[in-house]
Design a protein around this motif. Sequence first.
Motif, short mmCIF file in Angstrom:
data_model
loop_
_atom_site.label_atom_id
_atom_site.label_comp_id
_atom_site.label_asym_id
_atom_site.label_seq_id
_atom_site.Cartn_x
_atom_site.Cartn_y
_atom_site.Cartn_z
N ASN A 88 40.23 -19.89 -5.16
CA ASN A 88 40.22 -21.34 -4.69
C ASN A 88 39.63 -21.78 -5.85
OD1 ASN A 88 40.23 -23.80 -3.50
ND2 ASN A 88 37.92 -23.36 -2.87
N PHE A 89 41.13 -22.43 -6.82
CA PHE A 89 40.69 -22.87 -7.94
C PHE A 89 39.65 -24.66 -7.13
CE2 PHE A 89 41.83 -21.72 -12.07
CZ PHE A 89 42.19 -20.45 -11.54
N ALA A 90 40.08 -25.76 -6.69
CA ALA A 90 39.51 -26.64 -5.97
C ALA A 90 38.07 -26.40 -5.08
CB ALA A 90 40.64 -27.34 -4.72
N HIS A 91 37.67 -25.46 -5.74
CA HIS A 91 36.10 -25.05 -5.41
C HIS A 91 34.75 -26.23 -6.12
CE1 HIS A 91 34.38 -22.36 -2.60
NE2 HIS A 91 32.63 -22.62 -3.03
N GLY A 92 35.08 -26.15 -7.18
CA GLY A 92 34.85 -27.33 -7.70
C GLY A 92 34.32 -28.58 -6.98
N GLU A 93 35.55 -28.94 -6.67
CA GLU A 93 35.76 -30.36 -6.42
C GLU A 93 34.62 -30.54 -5.18
OE1 GLU A 93 38.29 -28.93 -8.16
OE2 GLU A 93 37.64 -30.73 -9.81
N MET A 94 34.39 -29.30 -4.18
CA MET A 94 33.51 -28.80 -3.25
C MET A 94 32.04 -29.62 -3.43
SD MET A 94 35.68 -27.15 -0.59
CE MET A 94 34.42 -25.65 -0.32
N VAL A 95 31.95 -28.68 -5.08
CA VAL A 95 30.59 -29.22 -4.96
C VAL A 95 30.37 -30.39 -5.77
CG1 VAL A 95 29.28 -28.59 -6.81
CG2 VAL A 95 30.60 -26.84 -6.09
N ALA A 131 42.61 -29.91 -6.77
CA ALA A 131 41.31 -30.19 -7.38
C ALA A 131 42.26 -31.03 -8.59
CB ALA A 131 41.57 -28.33 -8.32
N ILE A 132 42.66 -31.42 -8.99
CA ILE A 132 43.14 -31.97 -10.02
C ILE A 132 43.16 -33.70 -9.27
CG2 ILE A 132 44.64 -33.45 -11.38
CD1 ILE A 132 46.16 -30.76 -12.22
N ALA A 133 43.97 -33.72 -8.25
CA ALA A 133 44.04 -34.94 -6.95
C ALA A 133 42.65 -34.85 -6.87
CB ALA A 133 45.08 -34.70 -6.28
N LEU A 134 41.91 -34.32 -6.43
CA LEU A 134 40.25 -34.90 -5.58
C LEU A 134 39.68 -35.10 -6.72
CD1 LEU A 134 39.75 -31.65 -3.70
CD2 LEU A 134 39.99 -33.73 -2.65
N ARG A 135 39.44 -34.38 -7.96
CA ARG A 135 38.83 -35.03 -9.25
C ARG A 135 39.34 -35.67 -9.10
NH1 ARG A 135 39.79 -30.17 -11.58
NH2 ARG A 135 41.04 -31.30 -12.91
N TYR A 136 40.43 -36.89 -9.59
CA TYR A 136 40.85 -37.82 -10.36
C TYR A 136 40.53 -38.83 -9.40
CZ TYR A 136 42.59 -36.74 -14.33
OH TYR A 136 42.74 -36.34 -15.69
N LEU A 137 40.71 -38.29 -7.68
CA LEU A 137 40.61 -39.49 -6.84
C LEU A 137 38.93 -39.80 -7.03
CD1 LEU A 137 41.48 -40.06 -4.06
CD2 LEU A 137 40.15 -39.12 -2.79
N TYR A 138 37.80 -39.05 -7.17
CA TYR A 138 36.72 -38.77 -7.34
C TYR A 138 36.38 -39.82 -8.58
CZ TYR A 138 35.80 -35.33 -4.20
OH TYR A 138 35.88 -34.07 -3.74
N TYR A 178 19.87 -31.41 -11.20
CA TYR A 178 19.24 -30.52 -12.63
C TYR A 178 19.89 -31.13 -13.72
CZ TYR A 178 20.06 -26.30 -14.50
OH TYR A 178 19.42 -25.41 -16.33
N ARG A 179 20.87 -31.41 -13.53
CA ARG A 179 21.80 -32.86 -14.27
C ARG A 179 22.71 -33.52 -14.14
NH1 ARG A 179 25.05 -27.75 -16.48
NH2 ARG A 179 22.71 -26.43 -17.36
N ASP A 182 33.40 -35.40 -13.19
CA ASP A 182 33.82 -33.49 -12.56
C ASP A 182 32.62 -32.55 -12.96
OD1 ASP A 182 33.02 -34.59 -15.05
OD2 ASP A 182 34.43 -33.75 -16.00
N MET A 183 31.57 -32.68 -12.49
CA MET A 183 30.35 -31.93 -12.53
C MET A 183 31.21 -30.65 -12.21
SD MET A 183 27.92 -33.45 -9.88
CE MET A 183 26.83 -32.26 -9.53
N GLY A 184 31.86 -30.85 -10.94
CA GLY A 184 32.11 -29.08 -10.19
C GLY A 184 33.34 -28.92 -10.87
N PHE A 185 33.74 -29.02 -11.59
CA PHE A 185 35.00 -29.02 -11.48
C PHE A 185 34.70 -28.15 -13.57
CE2 PHE A 185 38.76 -28.00 -15.41
CZ PHE A 185 38.94 -27.40 -14.76
N GLN A 186 33.63 -28.84 -14.20
CA GLN A 186 32.61 -28.05 -15.32
C GLN A 186 32.27 -26.47 -15.07
OE1 GLN A 186 30.06 -31.06 -16.51
NE2 GLN A 186 31.40 -32.44 -17.62
N VAL A 187 31.44 -26.03 -13.34
CA VAL A 187 30.77 -25.34 -13.33
C VAL A 187 32.09 -24.79 -12.77
CG1 VAL A 187 28.62 -26.05 -13.42
CG2 VAL A 187 29.93 -26.50 -11.09
N LEU A 188 32.97 -24.95 -12.50
CA LEU A 188 33.73 -23.83 -11.44
C LEU A 188 33.94 -22.55 -12.60
CD1 LEU A 188 35.54 -23.68 -9.39
CD2 LEU A 188 37.62 -24.51 -11.00
N LEU A 189 34.21 -22.40 -13.62
CA LEU A 189 34.46 -21.27 -14.41
C LEU A 189 33.62 -20.09 -14.35
CD1 LEU A 189 36.83 -22.74 -17.68
CD2 LEU A 189 37.38 -21.08 -15.37
#
Lengths: 325, 327, 447
Positions: free
Chosen positions: C192-199, C261-268, C367-368, C373-380
């Motif tokens: 699930n590449f959209a997991h970062g967006e859940m974060v 993930a792209i759609a949600l990220r840009y929605l945020y 923490y920071r 895009d914070m979730g996407f930064q830690v997705l990897l």
Amino acid sequence: MDWGNIFGNAVGEIISPTTAAYALAAIGLGIHFGYTGLLNFGQAAFLLIGAYAFAIPTLAGAPLIVAVLSAIICSVIFAFILGIPTLRLRADYLAIVTIAAAEVVRYIVTTTGLTDFTGAANGLSGFKGTFAAINPIPEGRYGFGPFTYNEYDWWIRIVGWALVVLASVLVFLLMRSPWGRVVKGIREDEDAVRSLGKNVYSYKMQALVLGGVMGSVAGIIFILPRAVQPANYTTGLTFFIWTIMLLGGAATIFGPIVGSMIFWVVLSLTQGILYGAIESGALSFISTTQAGQIRFILVGVALMLLVIFRPQGIFGNKKELSFSV
Amino acid sequence: MSNISEPAVVATHPLVKGEVGPGCAKTDPIVIADHVTRQFGGLKAVDVDHLEIPRGQITALIGPNGAGKTTMFNLLTGFDKPNTGTWEFDGKSLAGVPAFKVARAGMVRTFQLTKSLGRLSVLQNMLLGATGQKGEGLFSALFKPLWRKQEEENTARADDLLARFKLDAKREDYAASLSGGQRKLLEMARALMSKPELIMLDEPMAGVNPALTQSLLGHIKNLKSDGTSVLFVEHDMHMVMHISDWVIVMAEGRVVAEGPPESVMKDPAVIDAYLGAHHDEDLGDLMEDGPNPVLEAERKAREAHPEVDEGPGYGETTTPPAAERER
Amino acid sequence: MIAGIRLGRGVRLTTMIVAVLALCLGFALGAAATSARATETPAPTPTSTDSGDFTTTYTIGGILRDGDTLVAGAEVTVEGGDFSEVATTDDTGRWSVVVPGKGDYTVTLDPETLPDGVELRDPDKSSATVSAGEWQTNTITRSFPLGADTRQTTGFFEQFLQRLAAGLNFGLLIALAAIGITLIFGTTGLNNFAHGEMVTFGAIVAWVVAVLLGINIFIAMVVALVLGGVFGYLNDWLLWKPLRRKGVKLVQAMIVSIGLAIALRYLYLFNIGGDTKTMNVGLSDAVVLGPVRITTGSLISMLISVVVLVLVGLFLTRTRIGKATRAVSDNPSLAAASGIDVDRIIRIVWVLAGALAALAGVMLALYRQVSWDMGFQVLLLMFAAVTLGGLGSAYGALVGSIVVGLFVELSTLFIPPDLKYAAALVVLILVLLVRPQGILGRKERIG
């Protein structure tokens, strides 16, 4: 709203060097994923490597041919580094490793420790001299309507699209050959191909290198009209290339080209229309920046719809191209 | 395991050097394996001390489910790595040799779950089987004149084989549109494109309808008359009795018996292996143990949607093996 | 995929996607009215050479910092032709000079104006040039590296302990999110590449509740947890369940998750803007534990992470549903055959994953800070953790997460901090080289 200008800009995107660069990168990705089934989620890294390995030697005074060779050689080396650990593993490992490796190279060129070489977050510029110097077109403005450019802009477009055509011809020749048969077999079931005496690992590596070199050359075309900016090479770039490839059809000759044209024309149109609507007061509650973001929300949704309802893309043959895993 | 009683029937056989028994030496072996073991966690799936496969004969590898037959196949053909062991094919050591080189050496296999490539045409599947193709090199592939002639020869051979296997009408169709039995045939024909010395067929009859079974049997017999050695895994005892020259029986990873088909069936070790203590049932009927329910379900699913040869769908995975392709 | 019988589902899926789209736009338009903030879109835009000359302001600027300290009051002179102007860095270390146009400029930092004890790393590099060819954008940045390695000021051992604590904290919060990834992978096979967006979702909810509405952070945490669960449920109900019905393949599903993930990220981004939001909720007081200084926020987040991870562990091993989850992970068809409602289990897994990811998002915000895009930064990093631990294994994800967290923080002792994520990803690649099945993954498989 200035419809003439909006459509003019949109039509101009059809032959813009950016469109050519994305098309070339998508052709390379098509070799990876479309024909061989490799889940490369790090195509942005190949563009990055092409850009930096071209710009750094050029800025150091190397002639054009050396800079281009440097870009190609670096991308070959990078493909080997990616492929050696992962091509023996399950496909999703390649996906994770390529996306990770792409981020790693982006972090490396962005680190302040290497500012002298890479310009860190500022990137690089001032590397167009050698390419402009061999431009045979005399100075001036040429063309008609929306297609009016100066001699440098024509030169990039001509070289960019010539490379796209060259890459397409190469893919066409390869995919009608026994080599293409082997990689298409690998796409579907590598054990079957292995049982027939083909060195699957070697074929996957060849495909990875070939598509990677195309990505790296695309990286050069991409930076010729602009500067090298590390922020351009995020995973977002990779996913746009994926969208383009899937839009046209992953394992087709014209798919990546038409996909890239549609992608950029639509982006330009939506931008023009949204901006026009904002300026004319029809859309008063969003800013132009937000209009830019709406476009990417749409890209995301379009990618989902495309993959769910038309995984074979515009040109693809459903029997050949539906996802095998 | 339960090797208390010695095989009482034949002591010698023309194919065998010395006395017939599990792991006996052959007069003209094509494959010789020694001390091959493969451990899965705590389970020894294969533990073969010595095994020879006769050249130019049809050899059947039988045994109850979980006896290690397919694992043995995978080991010999380089699709799996053993914990210990060496084996040679035609005098060349093949231990640790990757699968594609095993195939190039002349030992070509098919799979229990057919691996015909559904998104290539039948003819393309066949052509893929040919070895030594110039057009398979990245650079020569670009220049058709370099490989056109060879391609034409291969096509002619493929057409010939397709005609023999009655698949010529399907030449241009996607292999996904074939029936389960036709895919088995295609896979066998494709393996033959490489002119193998030894062809290893993993359950060639599974899921094949009775009408096709007869022609498959015929093809296997023809292979022998062409000089190809055949090793096959099979459940169907009648077929084993009918066409094999030699039978090797595995149980719990070991070779428990071998011999010509008539006598091996009477071997108490074999009866033990299949039945445990229940000796009084007819072995022939029992060994025909109905098709494996899982495979059967899978086959039915495939036949219900013949145009798509699908991998696992999202949300219908089997065990997520951490490193399935790890080699 | 067979067309006829799936027509109904196709219609439903279309409706669903149209609904999602409408929802996106609804959100977007609603939020636009409240926060129409100008931000830059970091995605590549096709700017060609002959556009972009409409604006007339050209700026040269930068940020001066000495290690982590921003340097205020230093003077930077920009000269070019007749033009000359002096800029002074502000409290955030920023300086900028508006120049008359594109061209060559010399930028000089006056070392005399630097605070005491701060020096140029390379005294010969007090000036830098901007050449005419560089003007691709309207803004050019020049930086002046200052100071020697300030990290040497504290002992290595103290530094080590400090980083160890931070790494443990980071690892635990990655684990919270990564367990969701691994459970989803285990039960459905989806990466699930959209997991970062859940974060990110959890972080944004907590930010809205705690900062914008000023409600207690612990209540915000509960709200984020609950809404995260709902978000996970909606994910499954609106998208993944219909896709399972449709028989969508694994890679296909993975790319769908990328699109999502792209759609949600840009929605945020659209809704909250591109600037970083501070989570000023009164948890940033430092606590000194021996040689280690740690904020109360980190301490609380570690505590909560450990408690929640133990609870999840107990849930998976002790409860019926947990056992069923593991059964589905092991073999869905067998589980289905033995009477387990696989769809229900998957739904529960999504709810659990959504809730855990949202909680991890809140911790990450403490923490920071919060960004789109914070979730996407830690997705990897989460994927790295899961892969290191062995795909599909919950305990592996925990161990992998701690390893990744520790590695990210400890690596800064030896390499520049801006490469710390890169270091963790390099380790991932190296581990795959020697132990492809991950740290805890089974090498062998009965088959």
